[in-house]
Motif scaffolding. Structure first.
Motif, PDB file in Angstrom:
ATOM      1  N   TYR A 190      53.936  78.574  67.072  1.00 46.88           N
ATOM      2  CA  TYR A 190      54.467  77.861  68.227  1.00 46.88           C
ATOM      3  C   TYR A 190      54.185  78.670  69.496  1.00 46.88           C
ATOM      4  CZ  TYR A 190      57.248  74.957  65.019  1.00 46.88           C
ATOM      5  OH  TYR A 190      57.647  74.090  64.039  1.00 46.88           O
TER       6      TYR A 190
ATOM      7  N   PRO B  14      60.011  75.925  72.209  1.00 44.90           N
ATOM      8  CA  PRO B  14      58.741  76.164  71.502  1.00 44.90           C
ATOM      9  C   PRO B  14      57.953  74.875  71.284  1.00 44.90           C
ATOM     10  CG  PRO B  14      60.546  77.333  70.432  1.00 44.90           C
ATOM     11  CD  PRO B  14      61.169  76.414  71.415  1.00 44.90           C
TER      12      PRO B  14
ATOM     13  N   PHE C  89      54.776  73.232  69.035  1.00 48.73           N
ATOM     14  CA  PHE C  89      54.025  73.411  67.799  1.00 48.73           C
ATOM     15  C   PHE C  89      52.530  73.494  68.061  1.00 48.73           C
ATOM     16  CE2 PHE C  89      53.276  73.037  63.324  1.00 48.73           C
ATOM     17  CZ  PHE C  89      52.210  72.174  63.159  1.00 48.73           C
TER      18      PHE C  89
ATOM     19  N   GLN D  85      50.019  74.511  61.608  1.00 50.69           N
ATOM     20  CA  GLN D  85      50.667  74.975  60.390  1.00 50.69           C
ATOM     21  C   GLN D  85      49.606  75.264  59.323  1.00 50.69           C
ATOM     22  OE1 GLN D  85      53.033  72.274  57.578  1.00 50.69           O
ATOM     23  NE2 GLN D  85      54.686  73.459  58.540  1.00 50.69           N
TER      24      GLN D  85
ATOM     25  N   LEU E 223      55.245  82.397  68.820  1.00 47.76           N
ATOM     26  CA  LEU E 223      56.178  82.526  67.707  1.00 47.76           C
ATOM     27  C   LEU E 223      55.541  82.080  66.406  1.00 47.76           C
ATOM     28  CD1 LEU E 223      59.187  80.957  69.578  1.00 47.76           C
ATOM     29  CD2 LEU E 223      59.111  83.324  68.805  1.00 47.76           C
TER      30      LEU E 223
ATOM     31  N   ASP F  50      61.848  72.670  54.000  1.00 46.71           N
ATOM     32  CA  ASP F  50      61.287  72.503  55.338  1.00 46.71           C
ATOM     33  C   ASP F  50      61.782  73.534  56.338  1.00 46.71           C
ATOM     34  OD1 ASP F  50      61.611  68.910  55.005  1.00 46.71           O
ATOM     35  OD2 ASP F  50      59.953  70.248  54.483  1.00 46.71           O
ATOM     36  N   THR F  51      62.863  74.217  56.019  1.00 48.76           N
ATOM     37  CA  THR F  51      63.484  75.108  56.988  1.00 48.76           C
ATOM     38  C   THR F  51      62.500  76.178  57.426  1.00 48.76           C
ATOM     39  OG1 THR F  51      65.579  74.762  55.849  1.00 48.76           O
ATOM     40  CG2 THR F  51      65.470  76.561  57.458  1.00 48.76           C
ATOM     41  N   GLN F  52      62.372  76.340  58.728  1.00 49.06           N
ATOM     42  CA  GLN F  52      61.455  77.337  59.276  1.00 49.06           C
ATOM     43  C   GLN F  52      62.248  78.481  59.887  1.00 49.06           C
ATOM     44  OE1 GLN F  52      58.499  75.536  61.837  1.00 49.06           O
ATOM     45  NE2 GLN F  52      57.767  74.166  60.224  1.00 49.06           N
ATOM     46  N   TYR F  53      61.859  79.690  59.511  1.00 50.35           N
ATOM     47  CA  TYR F  53      62.494  80.898  60.020  1.00 50.35           C
ATOM     48  C   TYR F  53      61.502  81.621  60.917  1.00 50.35           C
ATOM     49  CZ  TYR F  53      65.960  79.945  56.447  1.00 50.35           C
ATOM     50  OH  TYR F  53      66.922  79.331  55.686  1.00 50.35           O
ATOM     51  N   PHE F  54      61.970  82.002  62.084  1.00 51.16           N
ATOM     52  CA  PHE F  54      61.084  82.545  63.100  1.00 51.16           C
ATOM     53  C   PHE F  54      61.054  84.065  63.131  1.00 51.16           C
ATOM     54  CE2 PHE F  54      59.608  79.005  65.695  1.00 51.16           C
ATOM     55  CZ  PHE F  54      60.413  77.981  65.243  1.00 51.16           C
ATOM     56  N   GLY F  55      59.893  84.571  63.565  1.00 50.29           N
ATOM     57  CA  GLY F  55      59.752  85.985  63.849  1.00 50.29           C
ATOM     58  C   GLY F  55      60.167  86.264  65.280  1.00 50.29           C
ATOM     59  N   PRO F  56      60.052  87.523  65.703  1.00 50.20           N
ATOM     60  CA  PRO F  56      60.487  87.915  67.049  1.00 50.20           C
ATOM     61  C   PRO F  56      59.527  87.487  68.154  1.00 50.20           C
ATOM     62  CG  PRO F  56      59.599  89.799  65.897  1.00 50.20           C
ATOM     63  CD  PRO F  56      59.644  88.680  64.896  1.00 50.20           C
TER      64      PRO F  56
END
Lengths: 114, 112
Positions: free
Chosen positions: B35, B43, B45, B48, B90, B99-105
């Motif tokens: 993102y 953010p 998109f 993917q 991101l 489907d849950t998306q976990y983000f980095g810093p």
């Protein structure tokens, strides 16, 4: 096209009060929603999610409500604390083909007043 | 259990240059999404990756490309940088099961 918007760009609450952050979405095909919290200089942090077959979901101090009729989401934070100060985003998930993507709104900046 | 990691943290480039950003997904995750987040915005998109293939793409020009490696890590490449490419980039990962998306810093890219 798809859009996710938030009704209020900023929100200030007193410490200990409850906070309510609202979000409108436009795509009736969206089947999954996530609220993220983003602190300055950091990536979005998962708070709570809800699927379209539910109306309400509760977590620790947070509750998400989904009204599919009017395409509206809300995030309720109980007993708001200074550490809750951040920008909050709602994100709607849309499946396209084999993949999925999230559409984010602009965000609501929450400030907690000690 | 390490979460999503990204490198570098910050990057400064000049117009016309090329940049590569890197992402390692959360342990057990096989899908990586990228993102772009402009200042004061949510953010957006970009694309993917799953099984080393681009599975889905947002409304970004071909200057934005990516790659996923067999260990599920991913790279985002941007060619011919423009001033408007300055943003927080991101990476988010998700598991095979959901489907849950976990983000980095994020990586903060500044184009001068």
């Amino acid at each position: 096209g798809e859009s996710v918007g938030l009704h209020l760009p900023t929100l200030s609450v007193q410490e200990g009060d409850n906070s309510i952050i609202n979000c409108a979405y436009s795509n009736s095909a969206s089947d999954y929603f996530i609220w993220y919290k983003q602190e300055s200089g950091k990536g979005p942090q998962f708070i709570i999610d809800i699927r379209s077959n539910m109306d309400k979901r509760q977590g620790q101090r947070v509750t998400v409500l989904l009204n599919k009729t009017v395409k509206h989401l809300s995030l309720q934070i109980a007993a708001t604390q200074p550490g809750d100060s951040a920008v909050y985003f709602c994100a709607e998930n849309i499946h396209r083909g084999m993949g999925n993507q999230f559409y984010f709104g602009t965000g609501t900046s929450l400030t907690v007043i000690p | 259990d390490a979460g999503v990691t990204q490198s570098p943290t910050h990057l400064i480039k000049t117009r016309g240059q090329q940049v590569t950003l890197r992402c390692s997904p959360k342990s057990g995750h096989d899908t990586v999404s990228w993102y772009q987040q402009a200042l004061g915005q949510g953010p957006q998109f970009i694309f993917q990756y799953y099984e080393e293939e681009e599975r889905q793409r947002g409304n970004f020009p071909d200057r934005f490309s990516g790659h996923q490696f067999p260990n599920y890590s991913s790279e985002l490449n941007v060619n011919a940088l423009l001033l408007g490419d300055s943003a927080l980039y991101l990476c988010a990962s998700s598991s095979p099961a959901g489907d849950t998306q976990y983000f980095g810093p994020g990586t903060r890219l500044t184009v001068l």
